[in-house]
Design a protein around this motif. Structure first.
Motif, PDB file in Angstrom:
ATOM      1  N   UNK A   5       0.848  -1.184   0.000  1.00 50.89           N
ATOM      2  CA  UNK A   5       0.000   0.000   0.000  1.00 50.89           C
ATOM      3  C   UNK A   5       0.890   1.242   0.000  1.00 50.89           C
ATOM      4  N   UNK A   6       0.382   2.280  -0.618  1.00 44.31           N
ATOM      5  CA  UNK A   6       1.090   3.552  -0.681  1.00 44.31           C
ATOM      6  C   UNK A   6       0.819   4.350   0.591  1.00 44.31           C
ATOM      7  N   UNK A  14       2.141  -4.676   3.724  1.00 43.15           N
ATOM      8  CA  UNK A  14       1.322  -4.731   4.930  1.00 43.15           C
ATOM      9  C   UNK A  14       1.422  -6.066   5.660  1.00 43.15           C
ATOM     10  N   UNK A  15       1.943  -7.083   5.014  1.00 38.78           N
ATOM     11  CA  UNK A  15       2.143  -8.369   5.695  1.00 38.78           C
ATOM     12  C   UNK A  15       3.223  -8.276   6.771  1.00 38.78           C
ATOM     13  N   UNK A  16       4.022  -7.213   6.741  1.00 41.90           N
ATOM     14  CA  UNK A  16       5.115  -7.038   7.700  1.00 41.90           C
ATOM     15  C   UNK A  16       4.828  -5.959   8.742  1.00 41.90           C
ATOM     16  N   UNK A  17       3.601  -5.449   8.764  1.00 38.45           N
ATOM     17  CA  UNK A  17       3.211  -4.446   9.756  1.00 38.45           C
ATOM     18  C   UNK A  17       2.831  -5.152  11.052  1.00 38.45           C
ATOM     19  N   UNK A  19       2.244  -3.131  14.252  1.00 33.61           N
ATOM     20  CA  UNK A  19       1.297  -2.241  14.924  1.00 33.61           C
ATOM     21  C   UNK A  19       1.206  -0.915  14.184  1.00 33.61           C
ATOM     22  N   UNK A  20       0.063  -0.255  14.379  1.00 36.69           N
ATOM     23  CA  UNK A  20      -0.149   1.084  13.834  1.00 36.69           C
ATOM     24  C   UNK A  20      -0.831   1.893  14.938  1.00 36.69           C
ATOM     25  N   UNK A  21      -0.323   3.090  15.200  1.00 33.81           N
ATOM     26  CA  UNK A  21      -0.926   3.943  16.227  1.00 33.81           C
ATOM     27  C   UNK A  21      -2.131   4.684  15.665  1.00 33.81           C
ATOM     28  N   UNK A  22      -2.970   5.161  16.555  1.00 35.81           N
ATOM     29  CA  UNK A  22      -4.054   6.056  16.158  1.00 35.81           C
ATOM     30  C   UNK A  22      -3.432   7.387  15.771  1.00 35.81           C
ATOM     31  N   UNK A  45      -3.585   7.756   5.801  1.00 36.76           N
ATOM     32  CA  UNK A  45      -3.213   6.449   5.272  1.00 36.76           C
ATOM     33  C   UNK A  45      -3.597   5.285   6.186  1.00 36.76           C
ATOM     34  N   UNK A  46      -4.127   5.578   7.352  1.00 37.01           N
ATOM     35  CA  UNK A  46      -4.478   4.528   8.313  1.00 37.01           C
ATOM     36  C   UNK A  46      -5.410   3.485   7.699  1.00 37.01           C
ATOM     37  N   UNK A  47      -6.461   3.916   7.023  1.00 38.24           N
ATOM     38  CA  UNK A  47      -7.423   2.958   6.464  1.00 38.24           C
ATOM     39  C   UNK A  47      -6.794   2.062   5.411  1.00 38.24           C
ATOM     40  N   UNK A  48      -5.815   2.565   4.681  1.00 34.52           N
ATOM     41  CA  UNK A  48      -5.125   1.731   3.693  1.00 34.52           C
ATOM     42  C   UNK A  48      -4.333   0.626   4.373  1.00 34.52           C
ATOM     43  N   UNK A  49      -3.683   0.983   5.459  1.00 38.25           N
ATOM     44  CA  UNK A  49      -2.813   0.028   6.142  1.00 38.25           C
ATOM     45  C   UNK A  49      -3.612  -1.069   6.831  1.00 38.25           C
ATOM     46  N   UNK A  50      -4.711  -0.698   7.462  1.00 45.56           N
ATOM     47  CA  UNK A  50      -5.487  -1.707   8.186  1.00 45.56           C
ATOM     48  C   UNK A  50      -6.522  -2.397   7.303  1.00 45.56           C
ATOM     49  N   UNK A  51      -6.589  -1.995   6.016  1.00 47.33           N
ATOM     50  CA  UNK A  51      -7.417  -2.716   5.057  1.00 47.33           C
ATOM     51  C   UNK A  51      -8.894  -2.406   5.111  1.00 47.33           C
ATOM     52  N   UNK A  52      -9.255  -1.205   5.553  1.00 42.16           N
ATOM     53  CA  UNK A  52     -10.669  -0.843   5.547  1.00 42.16           C
ATOM     54  C   UNK A  52     -11.137  -0.685   4.113  1.00 42.16           C
ATOM     55  N   UNK A  53     -12.366  -1.074   3.866  1.00 43.70           N
ATOM     56  CA  UNK A  53     -12.937  -1.026   2.521  1.00 43.70           C
ATOM     57  C   UNK A  53     -13.484   0.359   2.210  1.00 43.70           C
ATOM     58  N   UNK A  54     -13.465   0.707   0.937  1.00 39.79           N
ATOM     59  CA  UNK A  54     -14.099   1.933   0.482  1.00 39.79           C
ATOM     60  C   UNK A  54     -15.530   1.612   0.095  1.00 39.79           C
ATOM     61  N   UNK A  55     -16.295   2.604  -0.300  1.00 38.38           N
ATOM     62  CA  UNK A  55     -17.675   2.386  -0.728  1.00 38.38           C
ATOM     63  C   UNK A  55     -17.751   1.452  -1.922  1.00 38.38           C
ATOM     64  N   UNK A  56     -16.726   1.444  -2.756  1.00 37.24           N
ATOM     65  CA  UNK A  56     -16.716   0.599  -3.947  1.00 37.24           C
ATOM     66  C   UNK A  56     -16.422  -0.857  -3.671  1.00 37.24           C
ATOM     67  N   UNK A  57     -16.088  -1.193  -2.420  1.00 34.95           N
ATOM     68  CA  UNK A  57     -15.871  -2.582  -2.056  1.00 34.95           C
ATOM     69  C   UNK A  57     -14.451  -3.085  -2.235  1.00 34.95           C
ATOM     70  N   UNK A  58     -13.530  -2.248  -2.725  1.00 36.23           N
ATOM     71  CA  UNK A  58     -12.151  -2.691  -2.845  1.00 36.23           C
ATOM     72  C   UNK A  58     -11.319  -1.998  -1.769  1.00 36.23           C
TER      73      UNK A  58
END
Length: 67
Positions: A5-6, A14-17, A19-22, A45-58
């Motif tokens: 992820x960018x 992201x397989x090597x992350x 922890x991520x702080x708030x 960038x938090x949502x990208x790292x933890x894999x949260x989905x966007x409205x489009x489902x990806x």
């Protein structure tokens, strides 16, 4: 499957992350990698790292290796 992820000018695997702080008061997060490296990034960038989905489902900002 490896997933990068960018987080601005850098891509992280992201397989090597570990922890991520708030986001802090300055809207920055700290990403701890399994190598022991800590990376500072903008809170957006938090949502990208933890894999949260966007409205489009990806997954937002995702890049699957091998596609």
């Amino acid at each position: 499957m490896t997933k990068f992820v960018s987080i601005g000018k850098t891509f992280i695997n992201v397989e090597h992350v570990l922890t991520v702080t708030k986001p802090d008061g300055n809207d920055h997060i700290w990403i701890e990698m399994d190598s022991g490296q800590s990376i500072e990034a903008e809170g957006k960038y938090l949502s990208r790292i933890i894999g949260m989905k966007t409205d489009g489902g990806r997954v937002e900002g995702g890049c699957d290796n091998g596609r």
